[in-house]
Design a protein around this motif. Structure first.
Motif, PDB file in Angstrom:
ATOM      1  N   ASP A 261       0.844  -1.245   0.053  1.00  0.00           N
ATOM      2  CA  ASP A 261       0.065   0.051   0.114  1.00  0.00           C
ATOM      3  C   ASP A 261       0.680   1.314  -0.060  1.00  0.00           C
ATOM      4  O   ASP A 261       0.306   2.228  -0.354  1.00  0.00           O
ATOM      5  CB  ASP A 261      -0.930   0.107   1.313  1.00  0.00           C
ATOM      6  CG  ASP A 261      -1.968  -1.003   1.174  1.00  0.00           C
ATOM      7  OD1 ASP A 261      -2.343  -1.268   0.073  1.00  0.00           O
ATOM      8  OD2 ASP A 261      -2.304  -1.543   2.187  1.00  0.00           O
ATOM      9  N   TYR A 262       1.949   1.171   0.639  1.00  0.00           N
ATOM     10  CA  TYR A 262       2.886   2.161   0.993  1.00  0.00           C
ATOM     11  C   TYR A 262       3.726   2.380  -0.381  1.00  0.00           C
ATOM     12  O   TYR A 262       4.804   3.194  -0.288  1.00  0.00           O
ATOM     13  CB  TYR A 262       3.687   2.485   2.130  1.00  0.00           C
ATOM     14  CG  TYR A 262       2.683   2.241   3.402  1.00  0.00           C
ATOM     15  CD1 TYR A 262       2.036   3.435   3.569  1.00  0.00           C
ATOM     16  CD2 TYR A 262       2.402   1.237   3.776  1.00  0.00           C
ATOM     17  CE1 TYR A 262       1.240   3.638   4.808  1.00  0.00           C
ATOM     18  CE2 TYR A 262       1.388   0.993   5.109  1.00  0.00           C
ATOM     19  CZ  TYR A 262       0.815   2.321   5.214  1.00  0.00           C
ATOM     20  OH  TYR A 262      -0.003   2.393   6.245  1.00  0.00           O
ATOM     21  N   ALA A 265       5.198   5.774  -1.440  1.00  0.00           N
ATOM     22  CA  ALA A 265       6.120   6.685  -0.558  1.00  0.00           C
ATOM     23  C   ALA A 265       7.330   6.354  -1.058  1.00  0.00           C
ATOM     24  O   ALA A 265       8.151   7.357  -0.625  1.00  0.00           O
ATOM     25  CB  ALA A 265       5.670   6.002   0.814  1.00  0.00           C
TER      26      ALA A 265
ATOM     27  N   ILE B 115       0.861  10.697   0.479  1.00  0.00           N
ATOM     28  CA  ILE B 115       1.230   9.782   1.389  1.00  0.00           C
ATOM     29  C   ILE B 115       0.497   9.695   2.704  1.00  0.00           C
ATOM     30  O   ILE B 115       0.026   8.505   3.365  1.00  0.00           O
ATOM     31  CB  ILE B 115       2.624   9.768   1.598  1.00  0.00           C
ATOM     32  CG1 ILE B 115       3.360   9.379   0.347  1.00  0.00           C
ATOM     33  CG2 ILE B 115       3.092   9.006   2.912  1.00  0.00           C
ATOM     34  CD1 ILE B 115       4.760   9.707   0.030  1.00  0.00           C
ATOM     35  N   THR B 119      -1.718   6.631   4.223  1.00  0.00           N
ATOM     36  CA  THR B 119      -1.320   6.425   5.776  1.00  0.00           C
ATOM     37  C   THR B 119      -2.730   6.018   6.481  1.00  0.00           C
ATOM     38  O   THR B 119      -2.914   5.178   7.205  1.00  0.00           O
ATOM     39  CB  THR B 119      -0.482   7.091   6.168  1.00  0.00           C
ATOM     40  OG1 THR B 119       0.561   7.384   5.279  1.00  0.00           O
ATOM     41  CG2 THR B 119       0.043   6.549   7.444  1.00  0.00           C
ATOM     42  N   ASN B 122      -5.040   3.391   5.536  1.00  0.00           N
ATOM     43  CA  ASN B 122      -4.557   2.251   5.610  1.00  0.00           C
ATOM     44  C   ASN B 122      -4.070   1.654   7.243  1.00  0.00           C
ATOM     45  O   ASN B 122      -4.250   0.587   7.569  1.00  0.00           O
ATOM     46  CB  ASN B 122      -3.353   1.722   4.950  1.00  0.00           C
ATOM     47  CG  ASN B 122      -3.844   1.694   3.342  1.00  0.00           C
ATOM     48  OD1 ASN B 122      -4.684   1.045   3.218  1.00  0.00           O
ATOM     49  ND2 ASN B 122      -2.803   2.343   2.681  1.00  0.00           N
ATOM     50  N   TRP B 123      -4.059   2.803   7.743  1.00  0.00           N
ATOM     51  CA  TRP B 123      -3.656   2.681   9.288  1.00  0.00           C
ATOM     52  C   TRP B 123      -4.698   2.502  10.265  1.00  0.00           C
ATOM     53  O   TRP B 123      -4.837   3.536  10.786  1.00  0.00           O
ATOM     54  CB  TRP B 123      -2.425   3.423   9.685  1.00  0.00           C
ATOM     55  CG  TRP B 123      -1.577   3.092  10.632  1.00  0.00           C
ATOM     56  CD1 TRP B 123      -1.499   2.064  11.215  1.00  0.00           C
ATOM     57  CD2 TRP B 123      -0.286   3.882  11.162  1.00  0.00           C
ATOM     58  NE1 TRP B 123      -0.418   1.883  12.354  1.00  0.00           N
ATOM     59  CE2 TRP B 123       0.273   3.029  12.155  1.00  0.00           C
ATOM     60  CE3 TRP B 123       0.232   5.026  10.943  1.00  0.00           C
ATOM     61  CZ2 TRP B 123       1.394   3.628  12.988  1.00  0.00           C
ATOM     62  CZ3 TRP B 123       1.379   5.644  11.569  1.00  0.00           C
ATOM     63  CH2 TRP B 123       1.905   5.014  12.586  1.00  0.00           C
TER      64      TRP B 123
END
Lengths: 288, 327
Positions: A261-262, A265, B115, B119, B122-123
């Protein structure tokens, strides 16, 4: 080793070449027109949808539809430049960034209007070719690889051996110097759009061949493509290719250590590091 | 009576949302309008502010949907926390990117915003993932309707007025003149001995803190905050259109732009609601397209906006001093 190729190297190569094709346009437009073109990702999507229409209506092979999508998107991009960017050539370049941000939004809403928001596909899932076992390489990967080689070679020929290509590189090195040497700058600007947009269109079709076609597929690629262009050095088309491969590779390999998912980044992180430590990029491009 | 009450509630809701948007617009005006910093990561700072305030003030989360927080702190603490957190993130981003040309800041801010949004989405442990944060307290919520809504609106208007007065004062002070000088000619400002990098960082941090506050205000207004609420279309793009249409560099213009563009946006929704269901979804995309087109038209033909920026006033004493120096 073979597993590593199947899981990471293949997808890194494919993703890297798609970034590379998109980043060439971003890099050249940045150097020659002096602005970050925020609608570039949506030119990818436009190419993918044009090809989809050809595949869907005329049962054309996606590979055959690449050149047609390239020509169409190039025409659209020159038209957008004429209507929306050219009026700002003499003003601050940042105004063109705002305009391109708006164009990106307009293009995306057009895609949603005309093609909806569902995933579309050029073809059904293809099994890997048996003749290449144990490598899990499908026919689509061979098509994509072949197309990338042809496109990069053609770009290299254009930039290195033609008058127009040399003029483009001269202009991206130093626009003022190019102007006083008598290069017709406005014509070179049009050529920049033709080259950048057609490569973006091709990248979009290839991305669609590899995965799927969706209205935001290109927009999501904008950040890694910018990262690739900056990493390679702005105004350096060969740098953009290298940058694209590096960013694509790092993104795929990053899934070894961080959740997928990241992934976006990673491109951002690389870009920030480049900006801090070597803002001119690997190939010593412009720092504007 | 029924419809009149409905109309009042609708108008109150409209003005509340427009006021919250104008907090963002004022923040963007400090960044872009006054100092010329191209911040297109508004959605990111907005999200940081909203989630920070939500985590600080919300009731403890239900076990089925855990997220950080449940501190049940007073709402003003949440708002202050939202501004501090957005400012801190802006400081880090600015430290890295403000030395470079405007376009880099554009790319960096949109990157960091994406980002941040990924984040939060998803977090789950921090922000409740796609379920978001619920049961956020709302000022005056225990009061009878429509007074609760009306007082919330008055509170928002008060917030906007306070912010407006503070920024007006800042812009018309020497600080504001340096900011404009940096926007117009960075080299000249540096040559005059101004610490360009520090001043830009200040503007960027203040502006982003206001964007964070706007996020917090909307979280408390909605009483819940989901990842969809940080959609860049409304949180970033509309704010830009508002500022440019209203007149960037001018605080009154920024506020007026927020109300006018939010009005157009809401009215276009009315029109699409009149269409049949099949067309209504499609017409939503036409709305977005038209907003994009509006931006192009404003940029090309009305680039100074409804209320253009006024040049700083030079008082008589100062003029004489300048003349004396020159003479």
């Amino acid at each position: 080793m073979i597993e590593f190729f199947n899981d990471y190297i293949l997808s890194a190569l494919i993703l890297g070449s798609i970034y590379a094709l998109g980043a060439i346009g971003i890099s050249m437009i940045y150097a020659i027109l002096r602005f970050a073109h925020f609608a570039h990702g949506d030119l990818l999507t436009l190419g993918a949808y044009f090809a989809f229409e050809l595949v869907d209506r005329f049962r054309a092979h996606p590979v055959i539809s690449i050149p047609i999508a390239m020509v169409t998107v190039a025409i659209v991009a020159v038209g957008i430049d004429y209507a929306f960017y050219r009026p700002f050539r003499k003003s601050r370049p940042i105004i063109m960034v705002i305009a391109s941000f708006g164009i990106a939004l307009m293009l995306r809403s057009t895609f949603q209007l005309l093609w909806g928001t569902d995933d579309q596909y050029y073809w059904s899932i293809q099994p890997p070719l048996e003749s290449l076992e144990p490598f899990l390489v499908g026919a689509k990967h061979l098509y994509i690889g072949g197309a990338v080689i042809v496109l990069i070679s053609a770009t290299h020929y254009l930039l290195a051996y033609t008058r127009t290509g040399k003029a483009m590189r001269a202009m991206s090195d130093d626009p003022d110097l190019a102007r006083v040497t008598g290069i017709p700058t406005e014509r070179i600007v049009i050529w920049t759009w033709i080259v950048g947009a057609s490569l973006a269109a091709a990248a979009g079709v290839l991305l669609g061949m590899d995965t799927r076609i969706k209205f935001d597929m290109g927009w999501n690629l904008l950040l890694p493509m910018f990262a690739a262009a900056i990493l390679g050095g702005l105004g350096r088309p060969y740098g953009a290719i290298a940058g694209g491969m590096v960013i694509g590779g790092l993104e795929e390999l990053s899934t070894l250590v961080i959740p997928g998912d990241y992934k976006s980044a990673v491109a951002f992180g690389v870009m920030v590091l480049v900006l801090i430590f070597r803002p001119q990029g690997i190939f010593k491009g412009r720092v504007l | 009576m029924e419809t009149a009450g409905g109309l009042i509630l609708f108008l109150v809701g409209f003005f509340t949302l427009a006021s919250i948007a104008s907090v963002s617009t004022l923040g963007l005006n400090i960044c872009w309008g006054v100092t010329g910093l191209f911040n297109i990561g508004i959605a990111g700072f907005y999200a940081v502010g909203a989630y920070t305030s939500a985590i600080l003030t919300a009731e403890p989360s239900v076990p089925s949907n855990p997220h950080l927080g449940g501190f049940e702190l007073p709402i003003p603490v949440g708002w202050a926390g939202a501004m501090v957190m957005s400012a801190a993130i802006a400081w880090i981003v600015g430290k890295v990117c403000l030395r470079l040309r405007a376009d880099y800041l554009a790319i960096a801010t949109i990157g960091i915003a994406e980002i941040i949004r990924i984040t939060f989405r998803n977090w789950g442990a921090i922000a409740g993932g796609s379920y978001g944060i619920h049961r956020i307290p709302k000022p005056f919520e225990s009061w009878p309707q429509p007074w609760a809504e009306i007082f919330f609106l008055l509170l928002m208007i008060a917030v906007v007025v306070v912010i407006y007065l503070v920024i007006e004062r800042g812009i018309n002070s020497p600080w504001g003149r340096v900011m404009r000088a940096i926007r117009e000619n960075e080299t000249a400002a540096a040559a005059a001995g101004k610490d360009v990098e520090r001043m830009r960082l200040q503007a960027f941090v203040y502006g982003s803190a206001l964007m964070g506050l706007a996020g917090a205000l909307s979280a408390h207004y909605l009483k819940q905050f989901l990842p969809e609420d940080t959609e860049p279309l409304t949180a970033t793009f509309l704010i830009w259109v508002m500022l440019i249409a209203g007149g960037s560099g001018n605080n009154k213009g920024a506020i007026l732009g927020a109300f006018v563009v939010w009005g157009l946006w809401t009215m276009s929704e009315f029109l699409t609601d009149l269409l049949s269901a099949e067309w209504a979804t499609r017409a939503a995309y036409i709305r977005v397209f038209l907003i994009g087109l509006l931006l192009q038209v404003v940029l090309q033909f009305f680039s100074r906006g409804i209320i253009p920026e006024k040049p700083p006033v030079i008082r008589r004493g100062e003029t004489n001093a300048v003349k004396a120096e020159a003479g």
